[in-house]
Design a protein around this motif. Structure first.
Motif, PDB file in Angstrom:
ATOM      1  N   VAL A 443       0.838  -1.199   0.000  1.00  0.00           N
ATOM      2  CA  VAL A 443       0.000   0.000   0.000  1.00  0.00           C
ATOM      3  C   VAL A 443       0.874   1.250   0.000  1.00  0.00           C
ATOM      4  O   VAL A 443       2.043   1.213   0.404  1.00  0.00           O
ATOM      5  CB  VAL A 443      -0.962   0.061   1.207  1.00  0.00           C
ATOM      6  N   ASN A 444       0.296   2.351  -0.428  1.00  0.00           N
ATOM      7  CA  ASN A 444       0.978   3.633  -0.394  1.00  0.00           C
ATOM      8  C   ASN A 444       0.834   4.261   0.993  1.00  0.00           C
ATOM      9  O   ASN A 444      -0.227   4.189   1.614  1.00  0.00           O
ATOM     10  CB  ASN A 444       0.382   4.577  -1.443  1.00  0.00           C
ATOM     11  N   VAL A 445       1.924   4.859   1.468  1.00  0.00           N
ATOM     12  CA  VAL A 445       1.903   5.616   2.722  1.00  0.00           C
ATOM     13  C   VAL A 445       2.153   7.071   2.358  1.00  0.00           C
ATOM     14  O   VAL A 445       3.272   7.423   1.969  1.00  0.00           O
ATOM     15  CB  VAL A 445       2.971   5.113   3.713  1.00  0.00           C
ATOM     16  N   PRO A 446       1.146   7.948   2.451  1.00  0.00           N
ATOM     17  CA  PRO A 446       1.307   9.326   1.972  1.00  0.00           C
ATOM     18  C   PRO A 446       2.395  10.081   2.734  1.00  0.00           C
ATOM     19  O   PRO A 446       2.706   9.784   3.889  1.00  0.00           O
ATOM     20  CB  PRO A 446      -0.069   9.952   2.239  1.00  0.00           C
ATOM     21  N   ALA A 447       2.973  11.068   2.060  1.00  0.00           N
ATOM     22  CA  ALA A 447       3.953  11.933   2.711  1.00  0.00           C
ATOM     23  C   ALA A 447       3.342  12.539   3.973  1.00  0.00           C
ATOM     24  O   ALA A 447       2.205  13.023   3.954  1.00  0.00           O
ATOM     25  CB  ALA A 447       4.392  13.035   1.750  1.00  0.00           C
ATOM     26  N   ARG A 448       4.094  12.487   5.077  1.00  0.00           N
ATOM     27  CA  ARG A 448       3.639  12.989   6.376  1.00  0.00           C
ATOM     28  C   ARG A 448       2.338  12.325   6.815  1.00  0.00           C
ATOM     29  O   ARG A 448       1.557  12.901   7.583  1.00  0.00           O
ATOM     30  CB  ARG A 448       3.470  14.514   6.356  1.00  0.00           C
ATOM     31  N   GLY A 449       2.110  11.104   6.340  1.00  0.00           N
ATOM     32  CA  GLY A 449       0.879  10.387   6.662  1.00  0.00           C
ATOM     33  C   GLY A 449       1.146   9.122   7.447  1.00  0.00           C
ATOM     34  O   GLY A 449       2.278   8.793   7.810  1.00  0.00           O
ATOM     35  N   GLU A 450       0.057   8.378   7.688  1.00  0.00           N
ATOM     36  CA  GLU A 450       0.158   7.168   8.491  1.00  0.00           C
ATOM     37  C   GLU A 450      -0.894   6.172   8.057  1.00  0.00           C
ATOM     38  O   GLU A 450      -2.043   6.534   7.756  1.00  0.00           O
ATOM     39  CB  GLU A 450      -0.020   7.505   9.973  1.00  0.00           C
ATOM     40  N   ILE A 451      -0.510   4.896   8.022  1.00  0.00           N
ATOM     41  CA  ILE A 451      -1.474   3.821   7.832  1.00  0.00           C
ATOM     42  C   ILE A 451      -1.471   2.942   9.076  1.00  0.00           C
ATOM     43  O   ILE A 451      -0.479   2.878   9.809  1.00  0.00           O
ATOM     44  CB  ILE A 451      -1.170   2.967   6.587  1.00  0.00           C
ATOM     45  N   VAL A 452      -2.605   2.288   9.326  1.00  0.00           N
ATOM     46  CA  VAL A 452      -2.718   1.300  10.398  1.00  0.00           C
ATOM     47  C   VAL A 452      -3.256   0.021   9.774  1.00  0.00           C
ATOM     48  O   VAL A 452      -4.230   0.061   9.009  1.00  0.00           O
ATOM     49  CB  VAL A 452      -3.650   1.787  11.531  1.00  0.00           C
ATOM     50  N   PHE A 453      -2.615  -1.110  10.073  1.00  0.00           N
ATOM     51  CA  PHE A 453      -3.097  -2.383   9.545  1.00  0.00           C
ATOM     52  C   PHE A 453      -3.024  -3.453  10.618  1.00  0.00           C
ATOM     53  O   PHE A 453      -2.319  -3.311  11.627  1.00  0.00           O
ATOM     54  CB  PHE A 453      -2.309  -2.806   8.293  1.00  0.00           C
ATOM     55  N   ARG A 454      -3.754  -4.546  10.383  1.00  0.00           N
ATOM     56  CA  ARG A 454      -3.700  -5.721  11.252  1.00  0.00           C
ATOM     57  C   ARG A 454      -3.264  -6.914  10.421  1.00  0.00           C
ATOM     58  O   ARG A 454      -3.652  -7.047   9.256  1.00  0.00           O
ATOM     59  CB  ARG A 454      -5.056  -5.975  11.914  1.00  0.00           C
ATOM     60  N   ILE A 455      -2.474  -7.769  11.054  1.00  0.00           N
ATOM     61  CA  ILE A 455      -1.880  -8.891  10.341  1.00  0.00           C
ATOM     62  C   ILE A 455      -1.965 -10.138  11.209  1.00  0.00           C
ATOM     63  O   ILE A 455      -1.734 -10.088  12.419  1.00  0.00           O
ATOM     64  CB  ILE A 455      -0.414  -8.566   9.952  1.00  0.00           C
ATOM     65  N   HIS A 456      -2.349 -11.255  10.576  1.00  0.00           N
ATOM     66  CA  HIS A 456      -2.518 -12.536  11.260  1.00  0.00           C
ATOM     67  C   HIS A 456      -1.382 -13.451  10.798  1.00  0.00           C
ATOM     68  O   HIS A 456      -1.305 -13.809   9.615  1.00  0.00           O
ATOM     69  CB  HIS A 456      -3.880 -13.135  10.912  1.00  0.00           C
TER      70      HIS A 456
END
Length: 486
Positions: A443-456
């Motif tokens: 996935v793309n992570v925008p400049a000065r941005g944040e992503i949150v994900f969950r992983i199993h």
């Protein structure tokens, strides 16, 4: 790893054509036939208008599994080959800039021998496949030396999602030049059609592998690579090929960004992309987009429908990755010709595939990844450290669900990719992701941005990696080691 319904008839799936050269066969799994080659016209770099008639789109040749096994050989060598409308030296798989597609089914065994005939170490990563990170499977810490071979052997799980993946070099500090030079190809895990209504299970299917190349003399430029430099974008190694579709016809397009560094913002005037899979993972509910931003390494499987008779252009629109990043100009990728007898326009399905939803899962641990870089753009960091293959950066426990935040503290977009297990994107810049189409591996992570994900973490243990998939950034340090322990 999403858990999809996997009850379907293997015998009903499409058997592809295979590569002509005998060196591709590598065993009884491949019966060679040939693709015809069209005449190519003068090239046009990003922003330029292609001149003259274009060749018809040629889907890549395929190596197809037989009786539950894909036996294949890939030879890495430097050759002068047709690239778009140029004859250039490239780093090829089996002598082709657009190498064979590997076509398999859930539960198949992959027996693949790679032989290295370039004067530097290389290896093979099957991007997105849910397979072991340990040798002789998808171990990216392997270094195949010049004139040596390595035999990869592993079985896909029965719950392997069905869609589009890709393979490429993951050699330490050499991924960007090797992929830019040509070391990238498509993997298809068959079975996506099972989720379509019966009337759409035998529609025309096209692979659209998006690769770009810069030129230096009579060769594809590999070093030093400037991400924002003028480049030549190709589809299946062709410049501006023609894609034919009938009025009202529904086709399946497999869109894959298998370039080393660049982004695509796809648009086809008058047509919407109906997304049925992301990064090889079927969605729970189909959704439609006028444009698709495809970060480096990402893929979308989409349904498109022919409109009124006429000609239009599949293009990538201008895209700016931020003040410290790059501005990618508009470019024509392919010409879409709508002609022939009209067909009754099919109803696009809404409900598609069922899969796991981690929205209410018990969270065993929470982790943070922070992207930073130096001002010169020559060093890239995860949590303040550059990549070291001998250091464990994160340790996760097999069988648990974790929540990760990836914070981009730079002034340019970065992508995020993790090996072995895919993940459910929960939010981007605080905006909640629709869980009906939330599963990705890139996935793309925008400049000065944040992503949150969950992983199993299921099925496999071992040492693997996570990184920015802008390969220049990966090679310059933006990668970390993850150890999944029992």
């Amino acid at each position: 790893m999403t858990r999809l319904n996997t009850h379907f008839s293997l015998s009903s799936l499409v058997v592809g054509v295979v590569f002509a050269a005998a060196s591709l066969a590598g065993g009884s799994g491949c019966a060679p036939t040939e693709h015809s080659h069209a005449t190519h016209q003068p090239a046009a770099q990003d922003g330029a208008t292609p001149a003259g008639p274009a060749p018809r789109l040629q889907d890549p040749p395929e190596l197809v599994s037989r009786n539950g096994t894909l036996k294949a050989t890939l030879v890495v060598e430097r050759r002068k080959v047709q690239v778009g409308d140029h004859q250039l030296y490239a780093t090829t798989y089996n002598g082709a800039y657009m190498p064979p597609t590997l076509r398999v089914r859930p539960g198949d065994r992959i027996d693949l021998t790679m032989t290295n005939r370039i004067n530097e170490n290389t290896n093979l990563h099957t991007h997105g496949l849910h397979v072991s990170p340990r040798a002789p499977a998808d171990d990216i810490f392997i270094a195949i030396k010049y004139n040596h071979s390595y035999h990869y052997s592993y079985r896909l799980p029965l719950n392997q999602p069905t869609g589009t993946y890709w393979y490429h070099s993951h050699a330490d500090m050499m991924s960007a030049p090797q992929v830019a030079g040509g070391e990238s190809g498509i993997i298809i895990v068959d079975g996506l059609q099972q989720y379509l209504p019966p009337s759409l299970r035998h529609i025309t299917e096209h692979t659209l592998a998006l690769k770009d190349f810069q030129i230096q003399g009579d060769s594809i430029k590999t070093h030093p690579l400037s991400i924002g430099a003028p480049t030549n974008r190709t589809v299946n190694g062709q410049k501006n090929p023609v894609i034919h579709i009938r009025p009202g016809e529904t086709q399946l397009w497999r869109l894959a960004n298998i370039s080393a560094n660049i982004y695509y913002k796809l648009h086809l005037p008058g047509t919407r992309f109906h997304v049925i899979a992301q990064d090889g993972i079927p969605v729970r509910k189909v959704y439609a987009q006028d444009t698709l931003i495809i970060a480096a390494g990402a893929r979308f499987d989409v349904l498109v429908q022919g409109g009124s008779p006429g000609t239009t252009q599949l293009e990538t629109l201008p895209y700016n990755t931020g003040p410290a990043g790059n501005q990618f100009p508009q470019a024509v990728l392919a010409t879409v010709v709508t002609d022939g007898p009209s067909m009754t326009r099919a109803t696009i399905p809404t409900d598609f595939a069922s899969h796991e939803d981690l929205s209410h899962a018990t969270i065993a641990a929470r982790r943070t990844v922070v992207y930073t870089e130096n001002k010169a753009g020559t060093k890239f960091f995860i949590n303040g450290r550059m990549y070291d293959p001998h250091r464990i950066d994160f340790t996760s426990t097999f069988g648990t669900v974790e929540e990760w935040s990836v914070r981009n503290d730079t002034n340019e977009d970065h992508s995020f990719h993790v090996h072995t297990n895919d993940f459910q994107l929960m939010s981007t810049n605080g905006k909640t992701q629709d869980p009906s189409h939330g599963w990705y591996d890139t996935v793309n992570v925008p400049a000065r941005g944040e992503i949150v994900f969950r992983i199993h973490f299921i099925d496999f243990t071992g040492k693997t990696v996570l990184h920015c998939h802008i390969l220049n950034h990966e090679d310059m340090g933006m990668m970390a080691v993850l150890d999944i322990v029992g």
